[in-house]
Design a protein around this motif. Structure first.
Motif, PDB file in Angstrom:
ATOM      1  N   UNK A 192     -94.366  19.473 114.318  1.00  0.00           N
ATOM      2  CA  UNK A 192     -93.181  20.208 115.059  1.00  0.00           C
ATOM      3  C   UNK A 192     -91.944  20.003 114.095  1.00  0.00           C
ATOM      4  N   UNK A 193     -91.985  20.274 112.723  1.00  0.00           N
ATOM      5  CA  UNK A 193     -90.869  19.982 111.731  1.00  0.00           C
ATOM      6  C   UNK A 193     -89.802  20.969 111.873  1.00  0.00           C
ATOM      7  N   UNK A 194     -89.713  21.991 112.718  1.00  0.00           N
ATOM      8  CA  UNK A 194     -88.501  22.845 112.841  1.00  0.00           C
ATOM      9  C   UNK A 194     -88.056  22.382 114.330  1.00  0.00           C
ATOM     10  N   UNK A 195     -88.648  21.626 115.121  1.00  0.00           N
ATOM     11  CA  UNK A 195     -88.339  21.138 116.336  1.00  0.00           C
ATOM     12  C   UNK A 195     -88.499  21.992 117.375  1.00  0.00           C
ATOM     13  N   UNK A 196     -89.719  22.734 117.451  1.00  0.00           N
ATOM     14  CA  UNK A 196     -90.173  23.585 118.499  1.00  0.00           C
ATOM     15  C   UNK A 196     -90.492  22.937 119.700  1.00  0.00           C
ATOM     16  N   UNK A 242     -93.918  15.442 104.153  1.00  0.00           N
ATOM     17  CA  UNK A 242     -94.830  16.570 104.326  1.00  0.00           C
ATOM     18  C   UNK A 242     -94.786  17.340 105.636  1.00  0.00           C
ATOM     19  N   UNK A 243     -94.309  18.464 105.510  1.00  0.00           N
ATOM     20  CA  UNK A 243     -94.016  19.300 106.716  1.00  0.00           C
ATOM     21  C   UNK A 243     -95.292  20.322 106.789  1.00  0.00           C
ATOM     22  N   UNK A 244     -95.764  20.551 108.265  1.00  0.00           N
ATOM     23  CA  UNK A 244     -96.909  21.443 108.663  1.00  0.00           C
ATOM     24  C   UNK A 244     -96.416  22.554 109.770  1.00  0.00           C
TER      25      UNK A 244
END
Length: 291
Positions: A192-196, A242-244
């Protein structure tokens, strides 16, 4: 135009992992195949799934349809709590590998800690160590482990996890955990790297609030001619994470990868860090039980 080249992060056993990939959590099976195929054709080289996502078969099909050589794709899946224990973990790995249609995995993670069933939790990781020793997986690690839970697991096992995949976004930057990872040689991977999760998780402490609408993010997006999501993903890259990010929409998949033609200054990174609430939106890892 050739696809962008994603930077690589070196794991503690020397294996290299792309710094950005496609996550498929909550991607419906029928949408997973085209999402994976599109991502790989766009230039992604990391795909993250899990047994619990119920779409491993579709991930494997997407990889095959993409035409990208298997050796060039970094594939991660995860072992669910119901399969913890030594023998059951080995059987679950075989099932995941068969579902994916692959001969080996690049990264195998324990999906959750299970502090209330420590014996089975530790046994599952020991099974992963066996798979690593046999060369059936190139690296092993964990997901959703706090510093305390990491140390508990490591006190009873031999291989330091290569990766810990955790909730991490501008509202929950995990500063202390990242410091422990740096000390132990563990790569931090952000789900949830964008914070969804702060918008869709019912128990999220700031449910409905979006980091993508924060002035510091939107102003940087305007400055660099990027979207707010691209700024946040670049923030992960600047931190060496590392973002997914997950998406099934072709234009979003392409957008999320287009973050390697600009950089944020240390001051700009710090300004996004300042959004931290220190509040976890996902489940509490200290209360998980096998089953």
């Amino acid at each position: 135009m050739s696809p962008p080249t994603t930077p690589l992060l070196k794991l503690n056993n020397g294996v290299e992992m792309p710094a950005l990939g496609l996550g498929v959590f909550q991607s419906p099976p029928e949408e997973t195949v085209p999402a994976v195929e599109t991502a790989l054709k766009d230039g992604y080289r990391l795909i993250d799934t899990a047994a619990a996502y119920k779409n491993e078969t579709e991930v494997g099909e997407g990889i095959r349809r993409s035409g990208v050589d298997r050796a060039d794709v970094f594939v991660t899946t995860k072992l669910w709590l119901s399969d913890y224990g030594y023998d059951s973990a080995l059987r679950a790995f075989d099932t995941s590998l068969a579902n994916l249609g692959l001969a080996y995995l690049d990264l195998y993670l324990l999906h959750q800690p299970a502090p209330l069933d420590q014996e089975q939790w530790v046994a599952a990781y020991k099974a992963a160590e066996k798979l690593l020793a046999e060369g059936r997986v190139r690296a092993i690690g964990v997901s959703n482990h706090t510093p305390e839970l990491l140390r508990t697991l490591m006190d009873h096992t031999d291989v330091v996890p290569a990766v810990n995949q955790v909730e991490l976004h501008p509202y929950f930057i995990q500063r202390e955990l990242r410091a422990v990872h740096d000390e132990l040689g563990i790569v931090t991977q952000s789900w949830s790297p964008i914070g969804g999760i702060t918008r869709y998780w019912p128990q999220a402490p700031n449910g409905g609030r979006s980091a993508l609408q924060e002035p510091v993010v939107t102003e940087l997006a305007a400055k660099y001619g990027k979207t707010a999501a691209q700024v946040v993903l670049r923030w992960h890259i600047e931190h060496g994470l590392c973002a997914i990010p997950k998406s099934v929409k072709p234009h979003r998949i392409a957008e999320n990868l287009d973050v390697f033609d600009f950089t944020l200054t240390p001051h700009e990174v710090a300004s996004i860090d300042a959004l931290d609430t220190r509040l976890r939106s996902g489940p509490d890892p200290n209360t998980r039980r096998v089953g």
